[in-house]
Design a protein around this motif. Structure first.
Motif, mmCIF file in Angstrom:
data_model
loop_
_atom_site.group_PDB
_atom_site.id
_atom_site.type_symbol
_atom_site.label_atom_id
_atom_site.label_comp_id
_atom_site.label_asym_id
_atom_site.label_seq_id
_atom_site.Cartn_x
_atom_site.Cartn_y
_atom_site.Cartn_z
ATOM 1 N N ASP A 112 -33.699 26.592 38.558
ATOM 2 C CA ASP A 112 -32.920 26.935 39.742
ATOM 3 C C ASP A 112 -31.448 26.574 39.550
ATOM 4 O O ASP A 112 -31.116 25.550 38.950
ATOM 5 N N GLU A 113 -30.591 27.430 40.085
ATOM 6 C CA GLU A 113 -29.138 27.262 39.990
ATOM 7 C C GLU A 113 -28.664 25.897 40.499
ATOM 8 O O GLU A 113 -27.602 25.430 40.116
ATOM 9 N N SER A 114 -29.444 25.258 41.361
ATOM 10 C CA SER A 114 -29.057 23.964 41.934
ATOM 11 C C SER A 114 -28.836 22.896 40.868
ATOM 12 O O SER A 114 -28.129 21.905 41.104
ATOM 13 N N LEU A 115 -29.397 23.086 39.684
ATOM 14 C CA LEU A 115 -29.257 22.115 38.592
ATOM 15 C C LEU A 115 -27.910 22.212 37.887
ATOM 16 O O LEU A 115 -27.461 21.248 37.264
ATOM 17 N N LYS A 116 -27.259 23.350 37.969
ATOM 18 C CA LYS A 116 -26.046 23.603 37.182
ATOM 19 C C LYS A 116 -24.854 22.733 37.580
ATOM 20 O O LYS A 116 -23.877 22.680 36.849
ATOM 21 N N ARG A 117 -24.929 22.032 38.702
ATOM 22 C CA ARG A 117 -23.804 21.185 39.112
ATOM 23 C C ARG A 117 -23.789 19.835 38.398
ATOM 24 O O ARG A 117 -22.877 19.049 38.578
ATOM 25 N N PHE A 118 -24.791 19.574 37.575
ATOM 26 C CA PHE A 118 -24.893 18.286 36.879
ATOM 27 C C PHE A 118 -24.709 18.452 35.372
ATOM 28 O O PHE A 118 -25.062 19.491 34.813
ATOM 29 N N ASP A 119 -24.182 17.409 34.734
ATOM 30 C CA ASP A 119 -24.090 17.402 33.267
ATOM 31 C C ASP A 119 -25.465 17.136 32.664
ATOM 32 O O ASP A 119 -25.853 17.764 31.685
ATOM 33 N N THR A 120 -26.185 16.162 33.242
ATOM 34 C CA THR A 120 -27.537 15.833 32.783
ATOM 35 C C THR A 120 -28.457 15.674 33.986
ATOM 36 O O THR A 120 -28.008 15.338 35.086
ATOM 37 N N VAL A 121 -29.749 15.925 33.743
ATOM 38 C CA VAL A 121 -30.775 15.766 34.770
ATOM 39 C C VAL A 121 -31.991 15.082 34.139
ATOM 40 O O VAL A 121 -32.088 14.958 32.917
ATOM 41 N N PHE A 122 -32.930 14.670 34.996
ATOM 42 C CA PHE A 122 -34.098 13.906 34.555
ATOM 43 C C PHE A 122 -35.406 14.572 34.982
ATOM 44 O O PHE A 122 -35.904 14.316 36.071
ATOM 45 N N PRO A 123 -35.979 15.433 34.157
ATOM 46 C CA PRO A 123 -37.314 15.952 34.468
ATOM 47 C C PRO A 123 -38.399 14.951 34.035
ATOM 48 O O PRO A 123 -38.164 14.113 33.162
ATOM 49 N N ALA A 124 -39.568 15.085 34.642
ATOM 50 C CA ALA A 124 -40.731 14.281 34.244
ATOM 51 C C ALA A 124 -41.190 14.717 32.854
ATOM 52 O O ALA A 124 -40.739 15.729 32.324
ATOM 53 N N CYS A 125 -42.120 13.938 32.301
ATOM 54 C CA CYS A 125 -42.632 14.236 30.957
ATOM 55 C C CYS A 125 -44.154 14.245 30.914
ATOM 56 O O CYS A 125 -44.759 13.778 29.953
ATOM 57 N N GLY A 126 -44.786 14.744 31.969
ATOM 58 C CA GLY A 126 -46.229 14.914 31.930
ATOM 59 C C GLY A 126 -47.042 13.793 32.537
ATOM 60 O O GLY A 126 -48.259 13.880 32.588
ATOM 61 N N SER A 127 -46.382 12.737 32.993
ATOM 62 C CA SER A 127 -47.107 11.647 33.657
ATOM 63 C C SER A 127 -46.322 11.201 34.876
ATOM 64 O O SER A 127 -45.150 11.547 35.035
ATOM 65 N N SER A 128 -46.954 10.393 35.715
ATOM 66 C CA SER A 128 -46.304 9.933 36.945
ATOM 67 C C SER A 128 -45.439 8.702 36.716
ATOM 68 O O SER A 128 -45.017 8.054 37.675
ATOM 69 N N ASN A 129 -45.141 8.396 35.451
ATOM 70 C CA ASN A 129 -44.245 7.267 35.163
ATOM 71 C C ASN A 129 -43.414 7.534 33.903
ATOM 72 O O ASN A 129 -43.217 6.659 33.077
ATOM 73 N N SER A 130 -42.906 8.771 33.787
ATOM 74 C CA SER A 130 -42.105 9.122 32.622
ATOM 75 C C SER A 130 -41.008 10.114 32.998
ATOM 76 O O SER A 130 -41.116 10.824 33.996
ATOM 77 N N ALA A 131 -39.964 10.142 32.177
ATOM 78 C CA ALA A 131 -38.870 11.101 32.367
ATOM 79 C C ALA A 131 -38.067 11.181 31.077
ATOM 80 O O ALA A 131 -38.227 10.354 30.171
ATOM 81 N N ILE A 132 -37.209 12.188 31.017
ATOM 82 C CA ILE A 132 -36.297 12.347 29.892
ATOM 83 C C ILE A 132 -34.965 12.816 30.450
ATOM 84 O O ILE A 132 -34.934 13.622 31.387
ATOM 85 N N GLU A 133 -33.882 12.292 29.919
ATOM 86 C CA GLU A 133 -32.561 12.761 30.331
ATOM 87 C C GLU A 133 -32.136 13.882 29.395
ATOM 88 O O GLU A 133 -32.115 13.714 28.176
#
Length: 155
Positions: A112-133
């Motif tokens: 979604d276009e809403s992400l384009k306002r950031f340099d970096t974002v943090f999606p999850a990585c397949g578990s309820s206690n993980s993420a990646i920048e």
């Protein structure tokens, strides 16, 4: 198991060292923002939908929600989210860890276009206690998305 799939996926890209795991839950935008010490809007949440026989993921900024009018205009159908029980078998990741990486064959991914306002974002990585920048360019590359959509609004 789902986290391991994502780790393997990023290992093949030379990026597995960037995955962060937390001792506390990051299953919601608020919990992820706390675990990552960042603003909730920078959490790249992955929303899952049925469109006829298709499974569609939309990755959006943490401070947004689906704009039903825009969604129907783009996809030609009313937004119908997957149920809690459908997520893991259809996507390959359970609710709380749904992400656009290492998903089941045939799952469609849009950013979604809403992400384009950031340099970096943090999606999850397949578990309820993980993420990646990731940078927006990296998110685009590694999610293998079908393109950018404008189907959310900031709330």
């Amino acid at each position: 198991m789902s986290l391991e799939r994502v780790k393997q996926y990023f290992r093949e890209k030379g990026m597995d060292g960037k995955i962060q795991e937390f001792s506390s839950s990051s299953a919601t935008v608020d919990l992820a923002a706390q675990a990552l010490h960042c603003e909730g809007c920078r959490i790249a949440k992955t929303l899952s939908f049925h469109i006829d026989n298709r499974v569609v993921l939309i990755v959006a900024a943490g401070d947004t929600k689906i704009d039903n009018h825009k969604y129907k205009e783009y996809f030609g159908k009313k937004a119908k989210m997957l149920s809690f029980d459908e997520a893991e078998p259809l996507i390959g990741h359970a609710v709380g860890g749904v992400c656009p990486f290492a998903v089941n064959e045939g799952v469609e991914i849009y950013l979604d276009e809403s992400l384009k306002r950031f340099d970096t974002v943090f999606p999850a990585c397949g578990s309820s206690n993980s993420a990646i920048e990731l940078t927006i360019h990296e998110l685009e590359e590694y999610s293998r998305g079908l393109g950018w959509v404008d189907v959310c609004k900031i709330h």
